[in-house]
Design a protein around this motif. Sequence first.
Motif, short mmCIF file in Angstrom:
data_model
loop_
_atom_site.label_atom_id
_atom_site.label_comp_id
_atom_site.label_asym_id
_atom_site.label_seq_id
_atom_site.Cartn_x
_atom_site.Cartn_y
_atom_site.Cartn_z
N ALA A 13 0.83 -1.21 0.00
CA ALA A 13 0.00 0.00 0.00
C ALA A 13 0.86 1.25 0.00
O ALA A 13 0.54 2.25 -0.65
CB ALA A 13 -0.93 -0.01 1.20
N ASP A 14 1.96 1.21 0.73
CA ASP A 14 2.87 2.35 0.74
C ASP A 14 3.40 2.61 -0.66
O ASP A 14 3.44 3.77 -1.13
CB ASP A 14 4.02 2.06 1.71
CG ASP A 14 4.98 3.23 1.83
OD1 ASP A 14 4.54 4.30 2.29
OD2 ASP A 14 6.16 3.08 1.48
N ALA A 15 3.81 1.57 -1.35
CA ALA A 15 4.32 1.73 -2.71
C ALA A 15 3.24 2.22 -3.66
O ALA A 15 3.47 3.09 -4.51
CB ALA A 15 4.91 0.41 -3.20
N ILE A 21 -0.75 10.21 -8.82
CA ILE A 21 -2.14 9.76 -8.76
C ILE A 21 -2.58 9.06 -10.04
O ILE A 21 -3.38 8.11 -10.00
CB ILE A 21 -3.08 10.95 -8.42
CG1 ILE A 21 -4.50 10.43 -8.18
CG2 ILE A 21 -3.03 12.01 -9.49
CD1 ILE A 21 -5.44 11.48 -7.64
N ASP A 22 -2.07 9.46 -11.19
CA ASP A 22 -2.52 8.81 -12.42
C ASP A 22 -1.94 7.42 -12.60
O ASP A 22 -2.33 6.69 -13.51
CB ASP A 22 -2.21 9.69 -13.63
CG ASP A 22 -0.74 10.05 -13.76
OD1 ASP A 22 0.01 9.80 -12.79
OD2 ASP A 22 -0.34 10.59 -14.80
N GLU A 23 -1.00 7.04 -11.72
CA GLU A 23 -0.42 5.70 -11.77
C GLU A 23 -0.69 4.89 -10.51
O GLU A 23 -0.31 3.72 -10.42
CB GLU A 23 1.10 5.79 -11.98
CG GLU A 23 1.51 6.47 -13.27
CD GLU A 23 3.02 6.59 -13.40
OE1 GLU A 23 3.71 6.32 -12.40
OE2 GLU A 23 3.49 6.94 -14.49
N SER A 24 -1.35 5.49 -9.53
CA SER A 24 -1.50 4.83 -8.24
C SER A 24 -2.84 4.10 -8.14
O SER A 24 -3.77 4.34 -8.92
CB SER A 24 -1.40 5.84 -7.10
OG SER A 24 -2.50 6.72 -7.11
N PHE A 25 -2.90 3.20 -7.16
CA PHE A 25 -4.14 2.50 -6.83
C PHE A 25 -4.59 2.93 -5.45
O PHE A 25 -3.79 3.35 -4.61
CB PHE A 25 -3.92 0.98 -6.87
CG PHE A 25 -3.67 0.45 -8.24
CD1 PHE A 25 -4.73 0.06 -9.05
CD2 PHE A 25 -2.38 0.34 -8.74
CE1 PHE A 25 -4.50 -0.43 -10.33
CE2 PHE A 25 -2.15 -0.14 -10.02
CZ PHE A 25 -3.21 -0.53 -10.81
N GLY A 26 -5.91 2.82 -5.20
CA GLY A 26 -6.45 3.16 -3.89
C GLY A 26 -6.09 2.12 -2.85
O GLY A 26 -5.59 1.03 -3.16
N LEU A 27 -6.37 2.44 -1.59
CA LEU A 27 -6.11 1.50 -0.51
C LEU A 27 -6.91 0.21 -0.73
O LEU A 27 -8.08 0.26 -1.12
CB LEU A 27 -6.49 2.11 0.83
CG LEU A 27 -5.63 3.27 1.32
CD1 LEU A 27 -6.21 3.83 2.62
CD2 LEU A 27 -4.18 2.83 1.54
#
Length: 393
Positions: A13-15, A21-27
């Motif tokens: 989750a930290d990674a 934001i355009d490459e991240s996933f939510g918790l």
Amino acid sequence: MTVSFPETALRAADAATRNDIDESFGLPGAFYGSDFFALERERLFPSSWCAVTNASLLPEPGDAMPVDLAGWPILLTHGKDGEIRAFHNVCRHRGIRLVKDCTHAARLTCPWHAWTYSLEGDLLAMPEIGGEKINQAPGFDKAALGLKPISVGRWLDLVFVNIDGTAPPFAEWIAPLEALLANYDLSGLRHAERLQDTYQANWKIAMEAGIEDYHLPFGHPQLEAHLFRNTTACVHRPVYTGGYVDVRAAHTEDADARAWTARLPDLKTRDGKPLPLLYSLTLFPTATVLVTADHVMLGTLLPDGPERTRMDISLYYDGEAAHDPALAEARQGNLDMWLGVIPQDKPFMEAAQATVATRDLAGIATRLSPYWEGGVHGFQQMVVDAVGPGAAD
């Protein structure tokens, strides 16, 4: 006792949240469940500056209010000296919860064995501790047996506590927010109405719902949301996250044309101009702040277990506008607007909570809108920052 939560999940989750934001996933869904909530109770809430109430709800010396912060029983008192203090709501005799309901009293007496405390937390009496009509006993020092204090901070009308005393000094912690709003004259705010509700959803889902305007035209079509949707993220970890909208182009002498105001007297900047930006913020982790053209909302979203959140928010207006009879209709209109909006969010939060146990099993990772949900992205980063990788498996 250290809570067990998979270290691999924390590191993943930290990674994931550390990406743009355009490459991240939510918790993941597990972060909204009971095991992670136990970790938050141990690591996040005790060590943070958590808003727990509004000072206007304890207006008089002698007022006492019990508050539950994620299972931590807290007692707030308004002392004779005008100070609001916080204590663990635990009698020093046998550990009973000392105060069950809001009260007004000169002193606080335990209902079980009548140990009595001042509003400043001092132990005043231990009746018959040494036998019938003997109110003292060897080894019992009243001066050492007062209620255990908790650090308190205050910003505007919000009251904050830091349970374990490890957070930075409050003035240092709140400084970024004060800098953000330094040109806003909020000194004349007065308490008006109070709104309360309960959501059958994790506290983080409730917070995330309040700091993005992506959903407004779909969930609140009555609001004419195109006039005030947040399009700019506003994040300062670990203090606040949310968004703002620039409304300078919408200022007009025709107040009826402004859907983003209830036609009450405008709040002003320190140089007497209408507010240029409207803010919707979370003061991490438990405070919610909305600064609009003519009113402010301040309050809390407090976790009551892993799947339940208690909302307690108050409306504030500038000076006499909070109680002027001539503005009663306008205030009622504003209150009615919020009484219509707030319940509309409840089914969305509860529907999101309903999937947290299965979406990870199904391999469904959530995504955030790069345009609308920068504040949510910042909030989720703060959650991971506060809990941190490193918990024992």
